[in-house]
Design an enzyme around this catalytic site. Structure first.
Site, mmCIF file in Angstrom:
data_model
loop_
_atom_site.group_PDB
_atom_site.id
_atom_site.type_symbol
_atom_site.label_atom_id
_atom_site.label_comp_id
_atom_site.label_asym_id
_atom_site.label_seq_id
_atom_site.Cartn_x
_atom_site.Cartn_y
_atom_site.Cartn_z
ATOM 1 N N GLU A 126 23.919 53.372 30.103
ATOM 2 C CA GLU A 126 23.653 53.060 31.522
ATOM 3 C C GLU A 126 24.053 51.622 31.808
ATOM 4 O O GLU A 126 23.725 50.721 31.030
ATOM 5 C CB GLU A 126 22.161 53.185 31.874
ATOM 6 C CG GLU A 126 21.651 54.577 32.042
ATOM 7 C CD GLU A 126 20.174 54.630 32.438
ATOM 8 O OE1 GLU A 126 19.695 53.715 33.133
ATOM 9 O OE2 GLU A 126 19.515 55.594 32.025
ATOM 10 N N GLU A 149 14.810 55.176 27.137
ATOM 11 C CA GLU A 149 14.013 53.990 27.453
ATOM 12 C C GLU A 149 12.524 54.147 27.123
ATOM 13 O O GLU A 149 11.662 54.118 28.018
ATOM 14 C CB GLU A 149 14.195 53.608 28.932
ATOM 15 C CG GLU A 149 15.635 53.309 29.294
ATOM 16 C CD GLU A 149 15.825 52.829 30.733
ATOM 17 O OE1 GLU A 149 14.837 52.714 31.462
ATOM 18 O OE2 GLU A 149 16.980 52.557 31.115
#
Ligand code: IFM
Length: 457
Positions: free
Chosen positions: A358, A180
Site C-alpha cells: 500500500e 496491519e
C-alpha cells in the site's frame, strides 16, 4: 485543514525515467469491507465493522460499508478497469464472515464461490491475485466470544485460512495473512477508534500477540495445502522522528517507534518484542506461551510494506513542527522516509523479498477538466514514492512490486466516505467509475515500467 501541494522540486519529473524490472508487479490494492458492499448477500455473517458503524458517532459521516462500491456485484467491471490501466496484479482481501458467518464451524460455500469467480476473472484478465486473509472485518460472533484478546480467535483464523487456501490453491500462489496488525490491536482495542471500539491496554497487548500467533498458525496451514506457497504478512510503518533531543522526547519517540514500527516486524524477524517498550508498558507477557515466538518467527517469503507518512513526536502529545506538505488526512508528505525505511528494514531483517502492498494519498480532488479529476497532487505523491522505491532497489532491497492504495474511492473506516484515496473516482450514488488523471498516468507507468512525467490535462 491546510492542504499544501507537493513541492515542484519533488515532482514526478524529478523521478521520471527511472525504469523498473520487466517482471515488476504493478497493481492496486483494496479491502473487502471498504469496497464490496453486499453486506447481507449470499449468507455473509455480521462483521465487527457492521456492528461498529451502527454505533452513533463512530463514523464521521454516519456511513458504513453496507453498499460501499458494490464491488461484490461489479467486480467484472472493476477488473476490466484494472486491465485498462495495464496492471498485472491485484491485492484484495477476503471477508472472513463470508466464509464462516459465525467465525468458525459451518463453511458458507457461496462466500467461497465469490472469491473463486474473482480469482478466475483476474487470471483471465492477466492479473495476478494477491489475497490478504484478514483486513479487519472480524466475524462479530468471534468478537462476542472475546475477539483478538482471546487466543481462540487465532486458532479460528488458522482454520479459516486453511479452508480458503485449499479452495483457491490451484490458482493462487501468493498469500498474505493479515493486514496491519498494529491497527488491529491499537485502533480496535486501545484507542477504540476502529471496530470493535474497545479501549484497554491489557486487551490491546493481548490482541497484538494473538494476531501474530494467528499469522504463524495460518502460515503453517497455508503451506500445508498450497504447494510452493509464497506467504507473508502486511505491516504498516510510520518512521518516527523526535522533536529535539530532550530525554522526554527521546523516550516518547522510542515508545511510539517500538509500537508502530517494531512490535510486529521484530518478532517476525526473530528478535522478539522490543524490550524497552515491553518494560515501559509493564507488559507481563502472560499471553505468550512456550513455542509462540518460534512459531511467529518462522521465515516469511515476502514482507508486505504499507507506507504513507512519517511521524514527528515531541515530549508532549501533539507537539509538531511546521510541515511542508500534507494530504487530506493531515499526513505529512515526506517521501525520503520511505527509502530510508526500506533500506533500514532490509539491513536489519534481510527478508527474502518485499512488496509495497500500500502507498497512496487522500487528496481533495477539486480540480476538474471536462468532469474528470485532475489529481496531479496524488500523481506527484505516487511518483515521488516510486522514486524512493526505485532508489532502494538500486541500493539492494529486493522489492518485487508496488500496489497503489487504492483502486477506487472507498469507505475510509472511521472517516467514512470523506477521504478519497482512489485512482478511480466512484460516484457513490450512481456507482459510476471514472479514472482520475493519476490512474491514466499510472497506466503509462505500468505499461512502460518507467516513472513517467505528468500527462497534459
Ligand atoms: O484505507 C486504509 C487501509 O485499509 C489500510 N491502510 C491504510 C489505508 C488508508 O488509511
Amino acid at each position: 485543514m491546510t492542504v499544501v501541494h507537493v513541492d515542484e522540486e519533488r515532482a514526478s519529473t524529478a523521478e521520471a525515467g527511472r525504469r523498473f524490472p520487466n517482471d515488476f508487479l504493478w497493481g492496486s490494492a483494496t479491502s473487502s469491507y471498504q469496497i464490496e458492499g453486499a453486506a447481507s448477500v449470499d449468507g455473509r455473517g455480521e462483521s465487527i465493522w457492521d456492528r461498529f458503524c451502527a454505533r452513533p458517532g463512530a463514523i464521521t459521516d454516519g456511513s458504513s460499508g453496507e453498499v460501499a462500491c458494490d464491488h461484490y456485484h461489479r467486480f467484472e467491471e472493476d477488473i476490466a478497469l484494472m486491465q485498462r490501466l495495464n496492471l498485472n496484479a491485484y491485492r484484495f482481501s477476503i471477508a472472513w464472515p463470508r466464509i464462516f458467518p459465525q467465525g468458525r464451524g459451518k463453511v458458507n460455500t457461496l462466500g467461497l464461490d465469490f472469491y473463486d469467480r474473482l480469482v478466475d476473472s483476474l487470471l483471465a484478465h492477466g492479473l495476478r491475485p494477491l489475497p490478504t486473509l484478514y483486513h479487519w472485518d472480524l466475524p462479530q460472533a468471534l468478537e462476542d466470544q472475546g475477539g483478538w484478546p482471546v487466543r481462540a480467535t487465532a486458532e479460528a483464523f488458522a482454520d479459516y485460512a486453511e479452508v480458503v487456501a485449499a479452495r483457491l490453491s490451484d490458482r493462487v500462489g501468493n498469500w498474505m495473512t493479515l493486514n496491519e496488525p498494529f491497527v488491529v490491536a491499537n485502533h480496535g482495542y486501545l484507542t477504540g477508534e476502529h471496530a470493535p471500539g474497545r479501549s484497554s491496554l491489557r486487551d490491546s497487548l493481548a490482541a497484538s500477540h494473538h494476531v501474530l500467533v494467528a499469522h504463524g498458525l495460518a502460515m503453517e496451514r497455508i503451506r500445508s495445502v498450497v504447494r510452493d506457497a509464497n506467504v507473508g504478512i502486511v505491516l504498516n510503518f510510520t518512521p518516527v522522528t523526535p522533536v529535539g533531543d530532550s530525554p522526554a522526547a527521546i523516550d516518547r519517540q522510542q515508545i511510539v517507534n517500538d509500537i508502530e514500527n517494531r512490535w510486529y516486524v521484530d518478532p517476525i524477524g526473530g528478535h522478539g518484542y522490543p524490550p524497552y517498550t515491553v518494560d515501559r508498558l509493564a507488559w507481563d507477557r502472560s499471553e505468550v506461551r512456550s513455542g509462540d515466538m518460534e512459531l511467529i518467527a518462522r521465515p516469511i517469503d515476502t514482507l508486505g510494506v504499507n507506507f504513507y507518512s512519517r511521524k514527528v513526536v515531541g515530549a508532549l502529545e501533539g507537539e509538531q513542527p511546521d510541515r511542508r506538505a500534507e494530504t487530506a488526512m493531515g499526513w505529512e508528505i515526506y517521501p525520503s522516509a520511505f527509502g530510508d525505511l526500506l533500506r533500514g528494514l532490509h539491513k536489519t531483517h534481510g527478508f527474502q523479498r518485499y512488496l509495497i502492498t500500500e502507498n497512496g494519498a487522500a487528496m481533495p480532488d477539486a480540480d476538474r477538466v471536462d468532469g474528470r479529476v485532475i489529481d496531479n497532487d496524488r500523481l506527484e505523491y505516487i511518483a515521488a514514492h516510486l522514486g524512493q522505491v526505485h532508489q532502494a532497489m538500486e541500493d539492494g532491497v529486493p522489492v518485487e512490486g508496488y500496489f497503489a492504495w487504492s483502486l477506487l474511492d472507498n469507505f475510509e473506516w472511521a472517516h467514512g466516505y470523506g477521504p478519497k484515496f482512489g485512482l478511480i473516482e466512484v460516484d457513490m450514488t450512481t456507482q459510476r467509475r471514472m479514472p482520475k488523471q493519476s490512474a491514466l498516468w499510472y497506466a503509462e507507468v505500468a505499461k512502460s515500467g518507467e516513472i513517467r512525467p505528468r500527462l497534459d490535462a
